[in-house]
Scaffold this motif. Structure first.
Motif, PDB file in Angstrom:
ATOM      1  N   UNK A  89      43.798  31.346  48.794  1.00  0.00           N
ATOM      2  CA  UNK A  89      42.784  32.091  48.044  1.00  0.00           C
ATOM      3  C   UNK A  89      42.029  31.166  47.098  1.00  0.00           C
ATOM      4  N   UNK A  90      42.753  30.271  46.437  1.00  0.00           N
ATOM      5  CA  UNK A  90      42.117  29.356  45.490  1.00  0.00           C
ATOM      6  C   UNK A  90      41.256  28.326  46.202  1.00  0.00           C
ATOM      7  N   UNK A  91      41.652  27.929  47.402  1.00  0.00           N
ATOM      8  CA  UNK A  91      40.929  26.894  48.126  1.00  0.00           C
ATOM      9  C   UNK A  91      39.761  27.427  48.946  1.00  0.00           C
ATOM     10  N   UNK A  92      39.827  28.687  49.349  1.00  0.00           N
ATOM     11  CA  UNK A  92      38.811  29.204  50.275  1.00  0.00           C
ATOM     12  C   UNK A  92      37.424  29.058  49.647  1.00  0.00           C
ATOM     13  N   UNK A  93      36.484  28.433  50.370  1.00  0.00           N
ATOM     14  CA  UNK A  93      35.195  28.094  49.766  1.00  0.00           C
ATOM     15  C   UNK A  93      34.165  29.211  49.810  1.00  0.00           C
ATOM     16  N   UNK A  94      34.484  30.315  50.488  1.00  0.00           N
ATOM     17  CA  UNK A  94      33.545  31.416  50.626  1.00  0.00           C
ATOM     18  C   UNK A  94      34.211  32.741  50.267  1.00  0.00           C
ATOM     19  N   UNK A 146      27.900  26.945  56.773  1.00  0.00           N
ATOM     20  CA  UNK A 146      27.408  27.750  55.649  1.00  0.00           C
ATOM     21  C   UNK A 146      27.759  29.206  55.910  1.00  0.00           C
ATOM     22  N   UNK A 147      28.248  29.890  54.875  1.00  0.00           N
ATOM     23  CA  UNK A 147      28.485  31.328  55.004  1.00  0.00           C
ATOM     24  C   UNK A 147      27.388  32.092  54.287  1.00  0.00           C
ATOM     25  N   UNK A 148      26.773  33.020  55.022  1.00  0.00           N
ATOM     26  CA  UNK A 148      25.734  33.897  54.484  1.00  0.00           C
ATOM     27  C   UNK A 148      26.004  35.291  55.040  1.00  0.00           C
ATOM     28  N   UNK A 149      26.414  36.245  54.192  1.00  0.00           N
ATOM     29  CA  UNK A 149      26.754  37.589  54.682  1.00  0.00           C
ATOM     30  C   UNK A 149      25.643  38.245  55.494  1.00  0.00           C
ATOM     31  N   UNK A 150      24.385  37.857  55.239  1.00  0.00           N
ATOM     32  CA  UNK A 150      23.256  38.470  55.933  1.00  0.00           C
ATOM     33  C   UNK A 150      22.943  37.792  57.265  1.00  0.00           C
ATOM     34  N   UNK A 151      23.641  36.715  57.589  1.00  0.00           N
ATOM     35  CA  UNK A 151      23.372  35.992  58.827  1.00  0.00           C
ATOM     36  C   UNK A 151      23.767  36.837  60.047  1.00  0.00           C
ATOM     37  N   UNK A 152      22.820  37.087  60.974  1.00  0.00           N
ATOM     38  CA  UNK A 152      23.181  37.842  62.192  1.00  0.00           C
ATOM     39  C   UNK A 152      24.157  37.038  63.057  1.00  0.00           C
ATOM     40  N   UNK A 153      24.783  37.730  63.991  1.00  0.00           N
ATOM     41  CA  UNK A 153      25.676  37.051  64.905  1.00  0.00           C
ATOM     42  C   UNK A 153      24.956  35.992  65.719  1.00  0.00           C
ATOM     43  N   UNK A 156      27.740  30.515  66.953  1.00  0.00           N
ATOM     44  CA  UNK A 156      28.791  30.012  66.083  1.00  0.00           C
ATOM     45  C   UNK A 156      29.791  31.114  65.736  1.00  0.00           C
ATOM     46  N   UNK A 157      29.264  32.311  65.482  1.00  0.00           N
ATOM     47  CA  UNK A 157      30.112  33.440  65.077  1.00  0.00           C
ATOM     48  C   UNK A 157      29.429  34.745  65.478  1.00  0.00           C
ATOM     49  N   UNK A 158      29.950  35.383  66.495  1.00  0.00           N
ATOM     50  CA  UNK A 158      29.324  36.602  66.994  1.00  0.00           C
ATOM     51  C   UNK A 158      29.383  37.752  65.999  1.00  0.00           C
ATOM     52  N   UNK A 159      30.360  37.726  65.087  1.00  0.00           N
ATOM     53  CA  UNK A 159      30.461  38.802  64.102  1.00  0.00           C
ATOM     54  C   UNK A 159      29.477  38.615  62.953  1.00  0.00           C
ATOM     55  N   UNK A 160      28.725  37.516  62.954  1.00  0.00           N
ATOM     56  CA  UNK A 160      27.738  37.273  61.915  1.00  0.00           C
ATOM     57  C   UNK A 160      28.340  36.625  60.679  1.00  0.00           C
ATOM     58  N   UNK A 161      27.443  36.200  59.788  1.00  0.00           N
ATOM     59  CA  UNK A 161      27.883  35.647  58.516  1.00  0.00           C
ATOM     60  C   UNK A 161      27.960  34.134  58.445  1.00  0.00           C
ATOM     61  N   UNK A 162      27.765  33.445  59.575  1.00  0.00           N
ATOM     62  CA  UNK A 162      27.958  32.001  59.589  1.00  0.00           C
ATOM     63  C   UNK A 162      26.817  31.297  60.306  1.00  0.00           C
ATOM     64  N   UNK A 163      26.470  30.115  59.828  1.00  0.00           N
ATOM     65  CA  UNK A 163      25.493  29.271  60.505  1.00  0.00           C
ATOM     66  C   UNK A 163      25.743  27.819  60.129  1.00  0.00           C
ATOM     67  N   UNK A 164      25.073  26.921  60.838  1.00  0.00           N
ATOM     68  CA  UNK A 164      25.130  25.495  60.543  1.00  0.00           C
ATOM     69  C   UNK A 164      23.810  25.063  59.914  1.00  0.00           C
ATOM     70  N   UNK A 177      29.816  24.129  53.098  1.00  0.00           N
ATOM     71  CA  UNK A 177      29.036  24.165  51.853  1.00  0.00           C
ATOM     72  C   UNK A 177      29.523  25.383  51.060  1.00  0.00           C
ATOM     73  N   UNK A 178      30.416  25.181  50.088  1.00  0.00           N
ATOM     74  CA  UNK A 178      30.985  26.303  49.338  1.00  0.00           C
ATOM     75  C   UNK A 178      29.923  27.122  48.612  1.00  0.00           C
ATOM     76  N   UNK A 179      30.266  28.371  48.314  1.00  0.00           N
ATOM     77  CA  UNK A 179      29.356  29.243  47.576  1.00  0.00           C
ATOM     78  C   UNK A 179      29.116  28.725  46.166  1.00  0.00           C
ATOM     79  N   UNK A 180      30.130  28.102  45.580  1.00  0.00           N
ATOM     80  CA  UNK A 180      30.000  27.536  44.245  1.00  0.00           C
ATOM     81  C   UNK A 180      30.325  26.045  44.294  1.00  0.00           C
ATOM     82  N   UNK A 181      30.051  25.347  43.211  1.00  0.00           N
ATOM     83  CA  UNK A 181      30.335  23.918  43.175  1.00  0.00           C
ATOM     84  C   UNK A 181      31.812  23.688  43.484  1.00  0.00           C
ATOM     85  N   UNK A 182      32.115  22.889  44.505  1.00  0.00           N
ATOM     86  CA  UNK A 182      33.517  22.699  44.902  1.00  0.00           C
ATOM     87  C   UNK A 182      34.313  21.963  43.843  1.00  0.00           C
ATOM     88  N   UNK A 183      35.583  22.367  43.680  1.00  0.00           N
ATOM     89  CA  UNK A 183      36.453  21.643  42.762  1.00  0.00           C
ATOM     90  C   UNK A 183      37.064  20.443  43.480  1.00  0.00           C
TER      91      UNK A 183
END
Length: 204
Positions: A89-94, A146-153, A156-164, A177-183
């Motif tokens: 949970x702490x490491x997950x970037x999205x 990159x994770x973007x909840x609005x990204x269509x399938x 890369x990911x048929x369920x949507x949410x992901x792109x390169x 590319x994490x949502x926030x500045x990576x630690x």
């Protein structure tokens, strides 16, 4: 079955007995152990006996690795041990919606994280290790995930949410590319060096 597996299993039954697990329940566990691991039975044990049996206990019951257990539950965080859930949970970037966690990509990223935390191929089931290596081979050094909840399938990911996207200097050598500045820990875990060093040690 090897004697080491038998010894671990018997030690587990002694531990369960000391915890007050009934003889009927232990007989049931012996029966399912002989039948072999399956996603259904492992998930049932993680639900019905979560207080009595850890992921390692289940691995010992079936003579498989912890990663073998995780493979059966397909990265379902609710099925993990508390320590593993906290680390991931702490490491997950999205922050990923539940329906977008169903894509294989999400599970590949989870497997990558687990390997980075414990870089030992032997801790993975053979098929899971092969899948992770094959996924690594698809990653282009000039792109990041990159994770973007609005990204269509897409492919890369048929369920949507992901792109390169093309790598930019701020990405450094991260594969995501994490949502926030990576630690610092995220920069270490998601560095391409993790992949390069793993493949160098195990080039098969």
């Amino acid at each position: 079955m090897g004697s080491n597996v038998d010894e671990k299993r018997e030690a587990l039954f002694e531990k369960l007995k000391s915890k007050g697990v009934s003889s009927e329940r232990r007989k049931y566990l012996r029966r399912v152990a002989e039948e072999g691991a399956s996603p259904e039975i492992i998930k049932r044990l993680r639900t019905d006996m979560k207080k009595e049996m850890s992921v390692q206990d289940i691995a010992d019951l079936f003579g498989i690795t912890r990663q073998g257990v995780y493979h059966h539950i397909k990265g379902d965080a609710s099925q993990l041990d508390q320590g593993d859930r906290s680390d991931l949970k702490e490491l997950r970037p999205f922050t990923v919606p539940t329906h977008q966690q169903q894509c294989s990509l999400y599970n590949y990223i989870t497997a990558h994280m687990k390997f980075a935390l414990n870089p030992d191929p032997s801790s993975f089931a053979a098929v899971r290790w092969r899948e992770l290596r094959n996924w690594w081979a698809t990653l282009d050094e000039d792109e990041v995930i990159v994770h973007d909840p609005a990204q269509p399938g897409n492919d890369l990911a048929q369920c949507g949410g992901w792109r390169l996207e093309a790598r930019v200097p701020a990405d450094g050598d991260l594969i995501v590319r994490p949502h926030q500045k990576p630690n610092a820990q995220q920069r270490k875990v998601f560095s391409r060096k993790v992949i390069d060093e793993a493949l160098k040690r195990d080039p098969k």
